[in-house]
Design a protein around this motif. Structure first.
Motif, short mmCIF file in Angstrom:
data_model
loop_
_atom_site.label_atom_id
_atom_site.label_comp_id
_atom_site.label_asym_id
_atom_site.label_seq_id
_atom_site.Cartn_x
_atom_site.Cartn_y
_atom_site.Cartn_z
N THR A 126 27.34 -59.22 -17.49
CA THR A 126 26.62 -60.12 -16.59
C THR A 126 27.27 -61.50 -16.54
O THR A 126 27.35 -62.10 -15.48
CB THR A 126 25.14 -60.28 -17.00
N ALA A 127 27.75 -61.96 -17.70
CA ALA A 127 28.38 -63.28 -17.70
C ALA A 127 29.62 -63.25 -16.80
O ALA A 127 29.82 -64.14 -15.97
CB ALA A 127 28.76 -63.68 -19.12
N TYR A 130 28.40 -62.82 -13.11
CA TYR A 130 27.61 -63.90 -12.53
C TYR A 130 28.40 -65.19 -12.39
O TYR A 130 28.35 -65.85 -11.37
CB TYR A 130 26.35 -64.15 -13.37
N PHE A 131 29.15 -65.54 -13.46
CA PHE A 131 29.84 -66.82 -13.42
C PHE A 131 31.17 -66.73 -12.69
O PHE A 131 31.60 -67.70 -12.09
CB PHE A 131 30.02 -67.37 -14.83
N VAL A 135 35.79 -67.42 -16.53
CA VAL A 135 34.96 -66.66 -17.47
C VAL A 135 35.19 -65.17 -17.23
O VAL A 135 35.42 -64.39 -18.16
CB VAL A 135 33.46 -66.99 -17.26
N ASP A 136 35.14 -64.80 -15.96
CA ASP A 136 35.33 -63.41 -15.56
C ASP A 136 36.70 -62.92 -16.01
O ASP A 136 36.83 -61.89 -16.65
CB ASP A 136 35.18 -63.33 -14.04
N ARG A 187 29.30 -55.46 -14.90
CA ARG A 187 29.91 -56.53 -14.13
C ARG A 187 29.87 -56.21 -12.64
O ARG A 187 29.51 -57.05 -11.81
CB ARG A 187 31.35 -56.74 -14.57
N THR A 190 26.43 -56.61 -11.33
CA THR A 190 26.07 -58.02 -11.26
C THR A 190 26.66 -58.67 -10.01
O THR A 190 26.00 -59.46 -9.34
CB THR A 190 26.57 -58.77 -12.50
N ARG A 194 24.20 -60.50 -7.55
CA ARG A 194 24.31 -61.95 -7.49
C ARG A 194 24.13 -62.47 -6.07
O ARG A 194 23.65 -63.57 -5.84
CB ARG A 194 25.67 -62.35 -8.03
N ARG A 203 17.97 -69.42 -7.57
CA ARG A 203 18.94 -70.48 -7.81
C ARG A 203 18.55 -71.76 -7.09
O ARG A 203 18.64 -72.85 -7.65
CB ARG A 203 20.31 -70.01 -7.33
N PRO A 209 21.01 -70.50 -14.86
CA PRO A 209 21.72 -69.22 -14.75
C PRO A 209 21.31 -68.19 -15.79
O PRO A 209 21.09 -67.03 -15.45
CB PRO A 209 23.19 -69.62 -14.95
N TRP A 210 21.20 -68.58 -17.05
CA TRP A 210 20.90 -67.56 -18.06
C TRP A 210 19.54 -66.94 -17.80
O TRP A 210 19.30 -65.78 -18.07
CB TRP A 210 20.99 -68.14 -19.47
#
Lengths: 314, 681
Positions: A126-127, A130-131, A135-136, A187, A190, A194, A203, A209-210
């Motif tokens: 998810t991180a 989402y981000f 990060v991805d 992922r 997500t 998203r 949002r 976000p978390w």
């Protein structure tokens, strides 16, 4: 009774562990999900079974005079009897004591690995999804790396370092090598969730976000996470056997369900008690976890509401 | 119009269709009968779930095998029901053809459109392949595809939605059918394109002389094209009559309700709409009485016990109502919500200045070089005052939603300036941005996608409150209040969104947006996914809430009739620019920009006489891609006024981008070099 249900509930519910923080007791969804879960008869039975298995594993040894490593020189390969409830092994060990000892380990290994690996997958997936951005890229680089490096190679390199230490390290290692594919799937899900309007709405309301991940994204992929966790529970118990070959984890005279099954398979037809009890308990464990997972999935999924309501109305 | 002497092409008698479902058998069509004569256009109107599509699928023999169909469907005197799929295939596509709603999925992506039209000819035993291809090009030309011979070699994805629907129509008329069934043929299209496609459909009727069954939820479309109209409710025909009778002398209360609930382009602004209360009934367990009785205002005891038959009220009109024989009661069937607005020209709550949003188009796998720019929003400016409603209209792809997202992000835009309640958003820190979010809330278009399916309504409404640190006890007090405010019951809080209808879900979405008592509410097409009778209720709710709570609304829509109903001012967008902005009355009665004029003239009016007498400005072509905007004035490629200019005057449009200038009273501005007001309504 209710105390014994709610306490293990927190462990047993955790195959869908990411959804767990949502059960905030008083929140609308928490109560609703709990009610819907309890309405699912089969999953409550599964939950009771898991509790019973734990009770058996830890309380059972109190009722037998034999220890799991103790040998009875008067009985080699004797079938189940009043003396030895599950019979004895080739060297006169009490199979009942061994099975319970194995169950203690395997239950914990299975459930913990299921929870930990799915949690890692959920968090990383998810991180990354989402981000996005670096990060991805960083997380997916780690995932790809772990996927191409053979797990056994790393374990072989690491094993001298952990020799003789607690078997719980095994849990960590098993979990560390079983989350990557799920993380990729998470992922992908997500990425599509998203863009959904309800995520945008949250949002634009200023939900951090978390919290969006925990409240909106994870529950909407709960089904796949729960299925993943329940499958991992079964495979972890069996994979542990494979690792034990490397002189790693559960070592004789200590036993686990996995090693018992591996040793008993050869004589499954001639001396069935060596295999049957440990195999049966493994099946029971996996079935219970599955039915709890099913119940949790239905409880979280509003579209299955009618089905579960009708079943309980029968 | 209708020739009663000739034998009908299609006669449906006592058609009943039912499906098995989780809850029991759903009877989607209950004893439907109708006839279509050659060359006649029969409009079938009804809301979603009224059985209009199912009945036409039954005619085509395209229902799933588990559907139970009884009754009789006779096509040119031959019974169609009970025939095998192979036999029906002889008729389908040759004698009867169908035009589906979604032109995207009606064409196979891997064949060229020419081949697909030719296939329709070849399958039904046409000549040689060459002849079929040649005929395909002719047909494509007939439906108005420019450069047909060349375009026939293109694949469906190279066509826009309107062009694809033309191809589908070309396929439908390929074999010179006797009956064409068009199921919501223009619902997925923009209004200017809808007008073009309807014109093509009218041509198709002339060319083939076929009877047409036009299924739609849009009464305006029916008014312009149909000869006879049949209104369906809960699987039955409730009223049928020639088009004028339906619109001018409706007898059935449902028909009247439908007509009263549509926002119309030709009425003054801020007229209250009269919604039909309640929900269509479930088709699983219908009671004995009239299915419309629970929503009907003229209900009498008899209605609750006996379902009325379709009985003649005049030579041509038949209506299913116990009270249709009585003299028509006086007009106001319901007391609509009073919605008046005194726009105090007070402070500006949202100011957008020279906002730009460009998306880079990149190519290449490793070196992602930029090959172009999508100019989604290109220098727009407007302001929204307290308690005011600003409508932002335009076709899909004109940048409305991009502009909204840019505003809602509350982050510094690439170019330009956004001010919310006097605060420039580019200078916000995290805490101030959070505070500002309280005052700026959004309602989305799709009531299904905008609510988390896994979250009960209580949590949906509590979420914004929790995010802003409202105490739990306070939340428990406020949530039932919010539900009541949007016309739902507090005990609904424990249900999941899936258990609500579309209109109710949209109300939940509005309640969520209002939870934090915002000052500005941004609405992205809030009613376009709803049925008309439901839509009216939601629009009234919005007007009422605005008056009560003093909200400023930024209302984005593609439907100009809806905007006329709710907005005080309107801004028309084309390809990322605002081409005209002004007070609602000024813009609707005296539009200056040729695009606004075309847009207004394209919207069908639910009034057959007006509709026939109207001047239509049919735009040619489609919206250019925002990645490749024309030089100078962006609209010139489709502009009729430009086309009529002498080359000397045209060069100004080609070279110079027109600036927005005030040309009327009260800030009526338009961006055209040769703007002249021209009434089109």
């Amino acid at each position: 009774m209710s105390a014994s249900i709610t306490d293990p509930h927190s462990t047993a519910a955790s195959p869908g562990s990411p959804a767990q923080p949502l059960i905030e007791g008083r929140s609308g969804r928490g109560r609703l999900v709990l009610r819907r879960f309890l309405r699912h008869r089969l999953s409550v039975i599964g939950l009771v079974c898991i509790v019973a298995l734990y009770a058996l594993a830890f309380l059972g040894p109190l009722f037998t005079p034999w220890g799991y490593a103790e040998q009875d020189p008067t009985a080699y390969l004797s079938p189940p009897s009043a003396q030895h409830w599950f019979g004895t092994s080739q060297i006169g060990e009490d199979v009942f004591a061994q099975t319970l000892r194995g169950l203690q380990k395997s239950l914990t290994i299975g459930l913990l690995v299921g929870i930990i690996s799915t949690t890692i997958a959920a968090v990383v997936g998810t991180a990354a999804g989402y981000f996005g951005g670096w990060v991805d890229r960083a997380l997916m680089w780690v995932v790809d790396l772990l996927l191409v490096i053979p797990a056994f190679l790393i374990i072989a390199i690491l094993s001298p370092a952990f020799r003789g230490k607690t078997w719980l390290i095994l849990v960590v290692l098993l979990a560390a090598f079983s989350w990557m594919i799920t993380a990729r799937i998470v992922r992908g899900l997500t990425l599509s969730l998203r863009e959904r309007e309800f995520v945008l709405a949250a949002r634009f309301t200023g939900v951090p976000p978390w919290r969006i991940i925990v409240r909106h994204i994870l529950p909407n992929m709960a089904s796949i996470l729960i299925i993943d966790a329940t499958i991992t529970v079964g495979t972890a118990i069996l994979t542990e056997t494979g690792l034990s070959f490397f002189g790693f984890g559960v070592q004789p005279p200590d036993v686990s369900l996995g090693t018992l099954i591996a040793n008993g398979t050869n004589s499954a037809l001639t001396f069935p008690w060596l295999f049957l009890f440990s195999g049966g308990l493994l099946v029971l464990t996996v079935l219970s976890v599955n039915s709890v997972g099913d119940g949790l999935r239905d409880a979280l999924d509003p579209t299955s509401a009618r089905g579960s309501r009708r079943r309980s109305g029968d | 119009m209708t020739d009663h002497v000739t034998e009908p092409v299609l006669s449906v008698d006592d058609l009943t269709v039912s499906f098995p479902s989780e809850q029991g058998r759903v009877t989607a069509v209950r004893g439907l009968s109708y006839r279509v004569s050659p060359g006649e256009v029969l409009g079938i109107v009804g809301e979603s779930g009224s059985g209009k599509s199912v009945s036409s699928m039954a005619v085509m023999g395209l229902l799933p095998p588990q559907a139970k169909v009884t009754g009789s469907i006779r096509f040119q005197g031959r019974e169609l029901l009970g025939r095998s799929d192979v036999e029906l295939s002889q008729i389908r596509g040759r004698r009867i053809s169908m035009i589906f709603q979604d032109p995207l999925s009606a064409l196979t992506p891997v064949y060229t459109v020419g081949d697909q039209v030719a296939e329709a000819l070849l399958v039904h035993g046409a000549q040689s392949r060459q002849a079929a291809s040649a005929r395909a090009v002719e047909l494509l030309d007939l439906v108005g595809i420019p450069g047909a011979a060349r375009r026939a070699k293109s694949f469906p994805h190279e066509f826009s939605g309107g062009m694809r629907q033309r191809v589908v129509i070309a396929m439908a008329i390929a074999n010179d059918p006797d009956l064409i069934i068009a199921d919501e043929p223009t619902t997925a299209l923009d209004v200017t394109v809808q007008a073009q496609v309807l014109a093509v459909l009218a041509t198709a009727r002339e060319v083939t002389g076929a009877g047409i069954v036009l299924i739609t939820h849009d009464l305006g479309v029916v008014a312009g094209l149909a000869d006879r109209v049949q209104v369906m409710y809960a699987g039955r025909t409730v009223e049928t009559a020639p088009v004028d009778e339906i619109f001018y002398h409706p007898r059935m209360p449902y028909t009247r309700g439908l007509l009263a609930s549509i926002p119309r382009l030709d009425t003054g602004p801020r007229q209250p709409l009269i919604p039909i209360e309640g929900q269509p009934p479930s088709l699983v367990s219908l009671g004995p009485g009239c299915p419309f009785a629970p929503r009907c205002l003229l209900v009498i005891d008899h209605c609750l016990t006996t379902e009325p038959d379709l009985a003649p009220v005049s030579d041509t009109q038949r209506s299913a109502c116990h009270r249709s024989g009585e003299a028509a009661p006086p007009a106001p069937l319901v007391s609509g919500v009073e919605c008046y607005n005194t726009v105090s020209h007070s402070r500006v709550v949202l100011r957008v200045e020279h906002l730009v949003r460009h998306y880079p188009v990149r190519k290449g796998a490793i070196l992602r070089r930029q090959v172009g720019t999508v100019r989604a929003v290109d220098d727009i400016s407007f302001e929204l005052r307290e308690q005011e409603t600003l409508g932002l209209v335009g076709e899909s792809g004109c940048g409305k939603t991009s502009a909204l997202m840019e505003i809602l992000n509350l982050a510094a835009p690439a170019h330009g300036r956004i001010e919310v309640l006097g605060t420039d958003v580019s200078a916000l820190d995290r805490r101030r941005r959070m505070q500002l979010r309280r005052d700026l809330q959004v309602v989305f278009q799709d009531p299904i996608a905008s609510l988390d399916p896994r979250l009960p309504v209580f949590d949906v409404l509590a979420e914004p409150l929790r995010a802003h640190g409202v105490a739990t006890t306070e939340i428990r007090r406020q949530v039932p209040e919010l539900l009541r405010m949007v016309g739902l019951r507090p005990e609904h809080a424990g249900r999941y969104p899936a258990e609500f209808s579309g209109g109710q879900r949209q109300r939940i979405g509005i309640a969520r947006a209002l939870a934090l008592e915002p000052k500005v509410l941004v609405l992205d097409e809030p009613v376009s996914a709803l049925d008309v009778s439901i839509q009216a209720g939601v629009l009234n709710l919005l007007s009422e809430l605005q008056t009560r709570l003093g909200l400023a609304l930024l209302f984005v829509a593609h439907d100009l009739a809806v905007v006329r109903h709710i907005a005080d001012r309107v801004a028309v967008m084309y390809l990322g620019k605002i081409v005209e902005i002004g007070p609602i009355n000024a813009v609707y009665t005296g539009p200056q920009h040729p695009y606004t004029q075309a847009l207004l003239s394209a919207i069908p009016i639910p009034d057959p006489a007006k509709e026939r007498a109207r001047e239509r400005i049919l735009l040619t072509g489609d919206l250019p891609s925002p990645a490749d905007v024309p030089s100078g004035c962006r609209f010139r490629t489709r502009c009729l006024r430009y086309a009529a200019l002498t080359p000397g005057l045209q060069s100004r449009c080609e070279q110079e981008e027109p600036a927005r200038e005030q040309r009327g009273e009260d800030g009526h501005e338009s961006a055209c070099h040769y703007a002249t007001a021209h009434a089109v309504l």
